[in-house]
Write a protein that holds these residues in place. Structure first.
Motif, mmCIF file in Angstrom:
data_model
loop_
_atom_site.group_PDB
_atom_site.id
_atom_site.type_symbol
_atom_site.label_atom_id
_atom_site.label_comp_id
_atom_site.label_asym_id
_atom_site.label_seq_id
_atom_site.Cartn_x
_atom_site.Cartn_y
_atom_site.Cartn_z
ATOM 1 N N TRP A 156 1.017 -1.291 0.329
ATOM 2 C CA TRP A 156 -0.084 -0.174 -0.456
ATOM 3 C C TRP A 156 0.774 1.379 -0.080
ATOM 4 C CZ3 TRP A 156 -4.954 0.755 -1.122
ATOM 5 C CH2 TRP A 156 -5.893 -0.487 -1.256
ATOM 6 N N TYR A 157 1.961 0.982 0.404
ATOM 7 C CA TYR A 157 2.788 2.108 0.526
ATOM 8 C C TYR A 157 3.604 2.382 -0.879
ATOM 9 C CZ TYR A 157 7.100 5.355 0.156
ATOM 10 O OH TYR A 157 8.685 6.007 0.025
ATOM 11 N N ASP A 158 3.540 2.109 -1.597
ATOM 12 C CA ASP A 158 3.743 1.946 -2.933
ATOM 13 C C ASP A 158 2.979 2.688 -4.050
ATOM 14 O OD1 ASP A 158 6.106 1.483 -3.381
ATOM 15 O OD2 ASP A 158 5.980 -1.054 -3.070
ATOM 16 N N PHE A 159 1.444 1.916 -3.254
ATOM 17 C CA PHE A 159 0.269 2.391 -4.157
ATOM 18 C C PHE A 159 0.502 3.827 -3.955
ATOM 19 C CE2 PHE A 159 -4.840 3.074 -5.516
ATOM 20 C CZ PHE A 159 -4.372 2.647 -6.458
ATOM 21 N N LEU A 160 -0.371 4.434 -2.663
ATOM 22 C CA LEU A 160 -0.517 5.506 -2.178
ATOM 23 C C LEU A 160 0.560 6.777 -2.159
ATOM 24 C CD1 LEU A 160 -2.026 4.526 0.893
ATOM 25 C CD2 LEU A 160 -3.130 5.045 -1.176
ATOM 26 N N ILE A 161 1.755 6.312 -2.041
ATOM 27 C CA ILE A 161 2.748 7.834 -2.614
ATOM 28 C C ILE A 161 2.772 8.653 -3.653
ATOM 29 C CG2 ILE A 161 4.901 6.270 -3.486
ATOM 30 C CD1 ILE A 161 5.208 9.071 -0.833
ATOM 31 N N TYR A 162 2.115 7.995 -4.623
ATOM 32 C CA TYR A 162 1.546 9.062 -5.723
ATOM 33 C C TYR A 162 0.869 9.825 -5.306
ATOM 34 C CZ TYR A 162 -0.535 9.825 -10.625
ATOM 35 O OH TYR A 162 -0.347 10.472 -11.315
ATOM 36 N N GLY A 163 -0.362 9.084 -4.773
ATOM 37 C CA GLY A 163 -1.627 10.414 -3.751
ATOM 38 C C GLY A 163 -0.600 11.745 -3.449
ATOM 39 N N LEU A 222 -9.870 -9.599 15.963
ATOM 40 C CA LEU A 222 -8.422 -8.564 16.684
ATOM 41 C C LEU A 222 -8.060 -8.686 15.424
ATOM 42 C CD1 LEU A 222 -6.561 -7.232 18.158
ATOM 43 C CD2 LEU A 222 -6.745 -9.088 19.561
ATOM 44 N N TYR A 223 -7.560 -9.878 14.618
ATOM 45 C CA TYR A 223 -6.095 -10.316 13.855
ATOM 46 C C TYR A 223 -6.408 -9.766 12.962
ATOM 47 C CZ TYR A 223 -4.131 -13.851 16.711
ATOM 48 O OH TYR A 223 -3.611 -13.967 18.141
ATOM 49 N N GLY A 224 -7.986 -9.639 12.488
ATOM 50 C CA GLY A 224 -8.022 -8.874 10.546
ATOM 51 C C GLY A 224 -7.987 -7.310 10.725
ATOM 52 N N SER A 225 -8.261 -6.969 12.405
ATOM 53 C CA SER A 225 -7.335 -5.755 12.267
ATOM 54 C C SER A 225 -6.573 -4.825 11.901
ATOM 55 C CB SER A 225 -8.342 -4.889 13.799
ATOM 56 O OG SER A 225 -7.456 -5.316 14.737
ATOM 57 N N TRP A 226 -5.830 -5.979 11.701
ATOM 58 C CA TRP A 226 -4.078 -5.531 11.689
ATOM 59 C C TRP A 226 -3.850 -4.863 10.120
ATOM 60 C CZ3 TRP A 226 -1.234 -3.776 15.192
ATOM 61 C CH2 TRP A 226 -1.442 -4.327 17.112
ATOM 62 N N GLN A 247 -2.307 -0.832 6.417
ATOM 63 C CA GLN A 247 -3.039 0.362 5.721
ATOM 64 C C GLN A 247 -2.344 1.707 6.393
ATOM 65 O OE1 GLN A 247 -6.257 -0.058 3.121
ATOM 66 N NE2 GLN A 247 -5.965 -2.125 3.230
ATOM 67 N N CYS A 248 -2.807 1.628 7.393
ATOM 68 C CA CYS A 248 -2.525 3.124 8.218
ATOM 69 C C CYS A 248 -0.773 3.517 7.830
ATOM 70 C CB CYS A 248 -3.374 2.997 9.485
ATOM 71 S SG CYS A 248 -5.152 3.018 9.202
ATOM 72 N N PHE A 249 -0.349 2.084 8.589
ATOM 73 C CA PHE A 249 0.936 2.456 8.518
ATOM 74 C C PHE A 249 1.624 3.065 7.455
ATOM 75 C CE2 PHE A 249 5.633 0.678 9.336
ATOM 76 C CZ PHE A 249 5.830 1.946 10.270
ATOM 77 N N ALA A 250 1.520 2.318 6.161
ATOM 78 C CA ALA A 250 1.589 3.213 4.887
ATOM 79 C C ALA A 250 1.146 4.367 4.284
ATOM 80 C CB ALA A 250 0.699 2.074 3.936
ATOM 81 N N ILE A 251 0.418 4.436 4.920
ATOM 82 C CA ILE A 251 -0.210 5.969 4.693
ATOM 83 C C ILE A 251 0.492 6.963 5.539
ATOM 84 C CG2 ILE A 251 -1.869 7.757 5.042
ATOM 85 C CD1 ILE A 251 -4.458 5.886 5.164
ATOM 86 N N MET A 253 -4.756 6.627 14.817
ATOM 87 C CA MET A 253 -5.993 5.936 13.726
ATOM 88 C C MET A 253 -5.598 4.216 13.872
ATOM 89 S SD MET A 253 -7.214 7.120 10.407
ATOM 90 C CE MET A 253 -7.741 5.122 10.258
ATOM 91 N N MET A 254 -4.492 3.996 13.928
ATOM 92 C CA MET A 254 -3.336 3.069 14.633
ATOM 93 C C MET A 254 -3.766 2.191 16.006
ATOM 94 S SD MET A 254 0.291 3.863 12.432
ATOM 95 C CE MET A 254 1.523 2.675 12.874
ATOM 96 N N PHE A 255 -3.662 3.228 16.594
ATOM 97 C CA PHE A 255 -4.223 2.495 18.433
ATOM 98 C C PHE A 255 -5.472 2.021 18.165
ATOM 99 C CE2 PHE A 255 -0.267 5.545 19.363
ATOM 100 C CZ PHE A 255 0.453 5.009 19.821
ATOM 101 N N ILE A 256 -6.532 2.967 17.312
ATOM 102 C CA ILE A 256 -7.864 2.397 17.951
ATOM 103 C C ILE A 256 -7.921 1.097 17.363
ATOM 104 C CG2 ILE A 256 -10.146 3.466 17.366
ATOM 105 C CD1 ILE A 256 -8.896 6.262 18.147
ATOM 106 N N ILE A 257 -7.417 0.872 15.519
ATOM 107 C CA ILE A 257 -8.215 0.238 14.980
ATOM 108 C C ILE A 257 -7.892 -1.171 15.410
ATOM 109 C CG2 ILE A 257 -7.205 -1.113 12.827
ATOM 110 C CD1 ILE A 257 -6.751 1.315 11.647
ATOM 111 N N PRO A 258 -7.082 -1.861 16.709
ATOM 112 C CA PRO A 258 -7.374 -3.064 16.815
ATOM 113 C C PRO A 258 -7.333 -3.287 17.904
ATOM 114 C CG PRO A 258 -3.926 -2.594 16.347
ATOM 115 C CD PRO A 258 -5.501 -1.010 16.217
#
Length: 433
Positions: free
Chosen positions: A20-27, A145-149, A154-158, A281-286
């Motif tokens: 996702w980093y590779d995809f979003l950096i363009y934006g 929980l596991y799926g939330s990672w 994706q948030c870490f990529a952003i 967001m990264m703290f709240i998602i899990p």
């Protein structure tokens, strides 16, 4: 066993983050790319062309999603994940070393378009394949929980993309950035692609997938049957994805460009605020994913969606009335809390709607149709609407996506196993009461 599951989840999420980093950096570098590859006398026209090319990548996502999704159902999640990151490596290298329009003229934007199409094809299969892999590896009572990672990744990529973009904007002069500095974020993405390939090559296929495949004589027929019988679930999953993708591309991807070009705020500062909001967001998602294992997917999903519905438009008007970095930070904080609460249960809620054989194909159809129609061109649409009609256009667009998501969640099946057990226990106890 638990350690093996954790290793699988960590490996899949790391690969997903790099993808996702590779995809979003363009934006994040849209304004710079607009000048170099889509030079026009009118800056708005140039930016719209660059943002349109960002959206072009999404045209290939349903194609890539269906083909790679079927490949993942037929040949395994691991094989699909390796294929995806290989294609992404090729696409990123094309952008990183692409000559600008000043060097090769019309061939430059064509090259960018081709690379974005390849990125869209690869990313089209990423979400469903990696999510299915994680959910199938997770224990029954921890799938939320596991799926939330997945969304954590994706948030870490952003966060990574916005931080790198902010750094090059802050530490480089405009001349240096336009000359060669803009290539650095893409080269970084290219350098970490081999890491993703190595990580994914070490994954083992999940037993649940292997068992499901072993139980049928014709996997192709079973995949086809699952998709055919899941039209309602595909439509509802698409609806939930509309709210998620509108949130990502309006609030997270487009906001720095929006506040810089429309409200005059500093781009570097806006990217820094974006990074802070994503960290929240990264703290709240899990936590949100874990809560969905205890209280059900639907109540948690609805909480996040209602926060967005009630606050989106007032917050955009709040920032527009007196643009400032403080007001922008407040808006992003509130919106990102709502998005994070919604994101946590989403991977489990969607994947659990489908049988294992046919799951990635069905998820890919739902996810990529929603992203193509309501996500990829969101920056283009809100930028044009903001200029032609109302500066608060992003708020209206976000509210529309949220309303679609609320309707979908209200009609989805509850899939939290703990909630099932609670209902079963109540049924068993009630006759003797």
């Amino acid at each position: 066993m638990e350690q093996n599951v954790r290793n699988k989840v960590v490996s899949a999420v790391i690969g997903n983050t790099l993808e996702w980093y590779d995809f979003l950096i363009y934006g994040f570098l849209a304004t710079t790319i607009a000048k170099l590859f889509f030079p026009e006398k009118n800056e708005l026209t140039s930016l719209l062309l660059a943002l349109g090319t960002f959206g072009v990548g999404f045209l290939m996502r349903p194609v890539g999603g269906i083909l790679i999704g079927y490949y993942a159902d037929k040949h395994g999640r691991k094989s699909a994940l390796l294929l995806i990151i290989g294609i992404m490596t090729l696409a990123v290298s094309m952008i990183a070393f692409a000559p600008t329009a000043a060097s090769i003229g019309i061939a430059a934007p064509i090259l960018i378009v081709i690379s974005r199409l390849l990125q869209g094809f690869a990313t089209g299969g990423e979400y469903a394949s990696s999510t299915a892999f994680v959910i199938e590896a997770a224990p029954d009572d921890k799938k939320g929980l596991y799926g939330s990672w997945q969304f954590f990744g994706q948030c870490f990529a952003i966060l990574l993309g916005s931080s790198v973009a902010a750094a090059v904007n802050h530490f480089m002069s405009p001349e240096t950035l336009n000359s060669w500095g803009w290539r650095i974020p893409f080269i970084l993405g290219l350098l970490i692609c081999p890491v993703g390939l190595w990580i994914r090559s070490r994954l083992d296929e999940n037993e649940s997938y292997l068992q499901s495949k072993a139980e049928v004589t014709d996997s192709h027929a079973q995949i086809k049957q699952t998709v055919k019988q899941s039209i309602r679930e595909i439509i509802l999953s698409m609806g939930l994805t509309v709210s998620a993708t509108a949130s990502v591309y309006v609030v997270l991807v487009n906001t720095p460009t929006y506040v810089h070009t429309k409200l005059g705020l500093d781009m570097g500062s806006a990217l820094f605020i974006q990074a802070l909001a994503v960290m929240i967001m990264m703290f709240i998602i899990p936590v949100s994913g874990m809560l969905s294992d205890h209280f059900g997917r639907k109540p948690v999903l609805m909480t996040g969606l209602l926060i967005l519905l009630l606050t989106a438009l007032p917050l955009y008007h709040f920032v527009i009335a007196a643009p400032s970095l403080t007001r922008l930070l407040f808006m992003q904080f509130v919106l990102c809390v709502g998005i994070a609460i919604m994101f946590g249960p989403s991977p489990a809620a969607i994947s659990e709607q489908f049988n294992i054989l046919g799951r990635t194909t069905s998820m890919s159809i739902a996810y990529n149709m929603a992203v193509m129609l309501f996500g990829g061109f969101a920056p283009f649409i809100v930028t044009w609407l903001s200029s032609a009609m109302d500066l608060a256009a992003p708020g209206y667009y976000l509210m529309f996506g949220v309303i679609v998501g609320i309707f979908a969640v209200l009609n989805m099946r509850e899939t939290s196993p703990r909630l099932w057990r609670k209902k079963s226990n109540l049924k068993q106890i009630s006759p003797s009461v």
